[in-house]
Design a protein around this motif. Structure first.
Motif: not given
Length: 147
Positions: A18-20, A69-72, A83-90
């Motif tokens: 579903t996420a894919l 991020v919505a996939f994760a 509450g997943v968020h992408r870290l700045e170094q990514t």
């Protein structure tokens, strides 16, 4: 009596499928594009996309790295996480290009008939916001001399 915290494999396959489907398919990223960015064979991606198999941990993390991020968020909800968020170094240019491509594709698909109707509007808004957030994340990272 203790609770069973085991995650059902079939439910996990369905959740990942579903996420894919949210990000891969017509008008979105193709399996071939996802394969180029993740290094995962297109047949394997197809099996994950169709819910036939569960990705390895390495494949799942590759999806997390490349897809929005919505996939994760969707996948990790199976474990009660959010509450997943992408870290700045990514922040990276490939991710931004993918997000911008998805935003442009969603807008183009919706505008094919000359207007964006009420059913198309939420998807277009989501894709454009994700593209803008990714671009802002990369710009901020570049300003700090990173990436």
């Amino acid at each position: 009596m203790s609770e069973n915290w085991t995650i059902n494999t079939d439910a996990l396959k369905q959740s990942i499928s579903t996420a894919l489907n949210m990000f891969v398919g017509p008008g979105r990223m193709s399996r071939e594009e996802l394969s180029r960015w993740t290094g995962i064979d297109t047949r394997t991606i197809k099996a994950h996309h169709l819910g036939e198999t569960v990705p390895s941990v390495a494949a799942l993390f590759s999806y997390f790295r490349v897809l929005p991020v919505a996939f994760a968020e969707h996948v990790l909800a199976q474990a009660g996480l959010g509450g997943v968020h992408r870290l700045e170094q990514t922040a990276n240019a490939n991710h931004v290009m993918a997000e911008l491509g998805e935003g442009i594709a969603a807008l183009g698909h919706a505008m094919a008939d000359g207007h964006i109707d009420h059913q198309e509007r939420p998807g277009v808004i989501r894709e454009l916001r994700e593209a803008a957030a990714a671009a802002e994340e990369l710009a901020a990272s570049l300003e700090r001399g990173r990436t």
